[in-house]
Scaffold this motif. Structure first.
Motif, PDB file in Angstrom:
ATOM      1  N   CYS A 136       0.842  -1.195   0.000  1.00  0.00           N
ATOM      2  CA  CYS A 136       0.000   0.000   0.000  1.00  0.00           C
ATOM      3  C   CYS A 136       0.879   1.247   0.000  1.00  0.00           C
ATOM      4  CB  CYS A 136      -0.912   0.010   1.222  1.00  0.00           C
ATOM      5  SG  CYS A 136      -2.088  -1.358   1.272  1.00  0.00           S
ATOM      6  N   ASN A 137       0.895   1.940  -1.115  1.00  0.00           N
ATOM      7  CA  ASN A 137       1.695   3.172  -1.248  1.00  0.00           C
ATOM      8  C   ASN A 137       3.147   2.979  -0.826  1.00  0.00           C
ATOM      9  OD1 ASN A 137      -0.469   4.638  -2.250  1.00  0.00           O
ATOM     10  ND2 ASN A 137      -1.154   5.213  -0.219  1.00  0.00           N
ATOM     11  N   GLY A 138       3.754   1.894  -1.261  1.00  0.00           N
ATOM     12  CA  GLY A 138       5.161   1.636  -0.969  1.00  0.00           C
ATOM     13  C   GLY A 138       5.435   1.038   0.393  1.00  0.00           C
ATOM     14  N   ASN A 139       4.397   0.730   1.170  1.00  0.00           N
ATOM     15  CA  ASN A 139       4.534   0.151   2.504  1.00  0.00           C
ATOM     16  C   ASN A 139       3.945  -1.257   2.507  1.00  0.00           C
ATOM     17  OD1 ASN A 139       4.988   0.355   5.454  1.00  0.00           O
ATOM     18  ND2 ASN A 139       2.762   0.215   5.534  1.00  0.00           N
ATOM     19  N   GLU A 199      -8.640 -10.386  -0.520  1.00  0.00           N
ATOM     20  CA  GLU A 199      -9.872  -9.766  -0.033  1.00  0.00           C
ATOM     21  C   GLU A 199      -9.638  -8.366   0.540  1.00  0.00           C
ATOM     22  OE1 GLU A 199     -12.250 -12.479   2.486  1.00  0.00           O
ATOM     23  OE2 GLU A 199     -10.684 -13.936   2.035  1.00  0.00           O
ATOM     24  N   ALA A 200      -8.384  -8.012   0.755  1.00  0.00           N
ATOM     25  CA  ALA A 200      -8.048  -6.730   1.388  1.00  0.00           C
ATOM     26  C   ALA A 200      -7.889  -5.627   0.344  1.00  0.00           C
ATOM     27  CB  ALA A 200      -6.761  -6.882   2.189  1.00  0.00           C
ATOM     28  N   ARG A 201      -7.977  -4.399   0.812  1.00  0.00           N
ATOM     29  CA  ARG A 201      -7.772  -3.207  -0.006  1.00  0.00           C
ATOM     30  C   ARG A 201      -6.847  -2.269   0.766  1.00  0.00           C
ATOM     31  NH1 ARG A 201      -9.370  -6.393  -2.761  1.00  0.00           N
ATOM     32  NH2 ARG A 201     -11.221  -6.517  -4.012  1.00  0.00           N
ATOM     33  N   CYS A 202      -6.316  -1.282   0.075  1.00  0.00           N
ATOM     34  CA  CYS A 202      -5.443  -0.309   0.720  1.00  0.00           C
ATOM     35  C   CYS A 202      -6.235   0.913   1.166  1.00  0.00           C
ATOM     36  CB  CYS A 202      -4.354   0.152  -0.239  1.00  0.00           C
ATOM     37  SG  CYS A 202      -3.098  -1.106  -0.560  1.00  0.00           S
ATOM     38  N   CYS A 203      -5.825   1.430   2.301  1.00  0.00           N
ATOM     39  CA  CYS A 203      -6.328   2.687   2.833  1.00  0.00           C
ATOM     40  C   CYS A 203      -5.072   3.476   3.196  1.00  0.00           C
ATOM     41  CB  CYS A 203      -7.212   2.449   4.053  1.00  0.00           C
ATOM     42  SG  CYS A 203      -7.874   3.961   4.764  1.00  0.00           S
ATOM     43  N   SER A 204      -4.678   4.375   2.340  1.00  0.00           N
ATOM     44  CA  SER A 204      -3.415   5.086   2.473  1.00  0.00           C
ATOM     45  C   SER A 204      -2.293   4.051   2.437  1.00  0.00           C
ATOM     46  CB  SER A 204      -3.389   5.933   3.736  1.00  0.00           C
ATOM     47  OG  SER A 204      -2.209   6.703   3.767  1.00  0.00           O
ATOM     48  N   ASN A 205      -1.549   3.869   3.523  1.00  0.00           N
ATOM     49  CA  ASN A 205      -0.443   2.907   3.488  1.00  0.00           C
ATOM     50  C   ASN A 205      -0.715   1.649   4.324  1.00  0.00           C
ATOM     51  OD1 ASN A 205      -0.251   4.040   6.009  1.00  0.00           O
ATOM     52  ND2 ASN A 205       1.961   4.349   5.943  1.00  0.00           N
ATOM     53  N   ARG A 206      -1.989   1.396   4.664  1.00  0.00           N
ATOM     54  CA  ARG A 206      -2.361   0.213   5.439  1.00  0.00           C
ATOM     55  C   ARG A 206      -3.453  -0.582   4.728  1.00  0.00           C
ATOM     56  NH1 ARG A 206      -3.556   1.515  11.452  1.00  0.00           N
ATOM     57  NH2 ARG A 206      -3.516  -0.732  11.495  1.00  0.00           N
ATOM     58  N   ALA A 207      -3.454  -1.882   4.945  1.00  0.00           N
ATOM     59  CA  ALA A 207      -4.472  -2.753   4.367  1.00  0.00           C
ATOM     60  C   ALA A 207      -5.669  -2.856   5.298  1.00  0.00           C
ATOM     61  CB  ALA A 207      -3.895  -4.137   4.112  1.00  0.00           C
ATOM     62  N   PHE A 208      -6.842  -3.075   4.707  1.00  0.00           N
ATOM     63  CA  PHE A 208      -8.053  -3.288   5.495  1.00  0.00           C
ATOM     64  C   PHE A 208      -8.997  -4.191   4.718  1.00  0.00           C
ATOM     65  CE2 PHE A 208      -9.556  -0.151   2.607  1.00  0.00           C
ATOM     66  CZ  PHE A 208     -10.938  -0.168   2.626  1.00  0.00           C
ATOM     67  N   PHE A 209      -9.983  -4.767   5.404  1.00  0.00           N
ATOM     68  CA  PHE A 209     -10.986  -5.616   4.778  1.00  0.00           C
ATOM     69  C   PHE A 209     -12.279  -4.813   4.659  1.00  0.00           C
ATOM     70  CE2 PHE A 209      -8.056  -8.719   6.618  1.00  0.00           C
ATOM     71  CZ  PHE A 209      -7.816  -9.507   5.502  1.00  0.00           C
ATOM     72  N   PRO A 210     -12.678  -4.429   3.448  1.00  0.00           N
ATOM     73  CA  PRO A 210     -13.840  -3.542   3.274  1.00  0.00           C
ATOM     74  C   PRO A 210     -15.170  -4.111   3.740  1.00  0.00           C
ATOM     75  CG  PRO A 210     -12.982  -4.245   1.143  1.00  0.00           C
ATOM     76  CD  PRO A 210     -12.040  -4.761   2.191  1.00  0.00           C
ATOM     77  N   ARG A 262     -15.567  -5.502   6.603  1.00  0.00           N
ATOM     78  CA  ARG A 262     -15.594  -5.382   8.068  1.00  0.00           C
ATOM     79  C   ARG A 262     -15.077  -4.036   8.585  1.00  0.00           C
ATOM     80  NH1 ARG A 262     -14.045 -11.057  10.798  1.00  0.00           N
ATOM     81  NH2 ARG A 262     -15.588 -12.267   9.674  1.00  0.00           N
ATOM     82  N   GLN A 263     -14.413  -3.305   7.723  1.00  0.00           N
ATOM     83  CA  GLN A 263     -13.802  -2.056   8.147  1.00  0.00           C
ATOM     84  C   GLN A 263     -14.111  -0.955   7.129  1.00  0.00           C
ATOM     85  OE1 GLN A 263      -9.993  -4.046   8.068  1.00  0.00           O
ATOM     86  NE2 GLN A 263      -9.686  -3.594  10.239  1.00  0.00           N
ATOM     87  N   VAL A 264     -13.896   0.287   7.539  1.00  0.00           N
ATOM     88  CA  VAL A 264     -14.128   1.434   6.666  1.00  0.00           C
ATOM     89  C   VAL A 264     -12.842   2.257   6.627  1.00  0.00           C
ATOM     90  CG1 VAL A 264     -15.449   3.544   6.364  1.00  0.00           C
ATOM     91  CG2 VAL A 264     -16.573   1.515   7.259  1.00  0.00           C
ATOM     92  N   CYS A 265     -12.513   2.751   5.457  1.00  0.00           N
ATOM     93  CA  CYS A 265     -11.374   3.643   5.308  1.00  0.00           C
ATOM     94  C   CYS A 265     -11.877   5.081   5.355  1.00  0.00           C
ATOM     95  CB  CYS A 265     -10.674   3.368   3.975  1.00  0.00           C
ATOM     96  SG  CYS A 265      -9.287   4.468   3.644  1.00  0.00           S
ATOM     97  N   CYS A 266     -11.408   5.829   6.332  1.00  0.00           N
ATOM     98  CA  CYS A 266     -11.837   7.229   6.501  1.00  0.00           C
ATOM     99  C   CYS A 266     -10.646   8.169   6.333  1.00  0.00           C
ATOM    100  CB  CYS A 266     -12.457   7.440   7.879  1.00  0.00           C
ATOM    101  SG  CYS A 266     -13.952   6.490   8.137  1.00  0.00           S
ATOM    102  N   GLN A 267     -10.715   9.023   5.380  1.00  0.00           N
ATOM    103  CA  GLN A 267      -9.688  10.034   5.120  1.00  0.00           C
ATOM    104  C   GLN A 267      -8.296   9.431   4.994  1.00  0.00           C
ATOM    105  OE1 GLN A 267     -10.172  12.823   8.306  1.00  0.00           O
ATOM    106  NE2 GLN A 267     -12.150  13.521   7.563  1.00  0.00           N
ATOM    107  N   GLY A 268      -8.217   8.269   4.393  1.00  0.00           N
ATOM    108  CA  GLY A 268      -6.933   7.614   4.185  1.00  0.00           C
ATOM    109  C   GLY A 268      -6.382   7.015   5.439  1.00  0.00           C
TER     110      GLY A 268
END
Length: 85
Positions: free
Chosen positions: A50-53, A66-77, A79-85
Motif C-alpha cells: 500500500c503506497n510503498g509500505n 480480499e483486502a484493499r489499501c487505505c493510504s499505506n495500510r491494508a483493510f478488509f472492506p 468489516r472495516q471502513v477507510c476514513c480520510q486515508g
C-alpha cells in the motif's frame, strides 16, 4: 545444498533467492512474493503493498486478495471502513 543470497546462506531445497531492485531476499520455495516499491519483498498471500509500505495482515486467516489499501495500510472492506486515508 547450501547457496548464498547476498550475504546470507540458504538451503536451495526449501528456499529461493530473488531480488527487489538490487536487494536480494530469500523466500520459501512454494510461496509467491512480489516487490513493494522496488525494495521490500512481501508474500502476496499474507500481505499487501500500500503506497510503498508492506502491510502484513496478521492473524486474519483471510487471503490478502480480499483486502484493499487505505493510504499505506491494508483493510478488509466488508468489516472495516477507510476514513480520510
Amino acid at each position: 545444498m547450501i547457496d548464498k543470497c547476498g550475504n546470507k546462506h540458504y538451503n536451495v531445497r526449501y528456499k529461493v533467492c530473488d531480488k527487489c531492485g538490487s536487494e536480494p531476499y530469500i523466500r520459501p520455495k512454494h510461496e509467491t512474493w512480489k516487490c513493494c516499491a522496488e525494495k521490500n519483498a512481501y508474500n502476496t498471500e499474507t500481505s499487501l503493498c500500500c503506497n510503498g509500505n508492506v502491510s502484513v495482515l496478521h492473524h486474519t486467516h483471510r487471503s490478502a486478495n480480499e483486502a484493499r489499501c487505505c493510504s499505506n495500510r491494508a483493510f478488509f472492506p466488508d468489516r472495516q471502513v477507510c476514513c480520510q486515508g
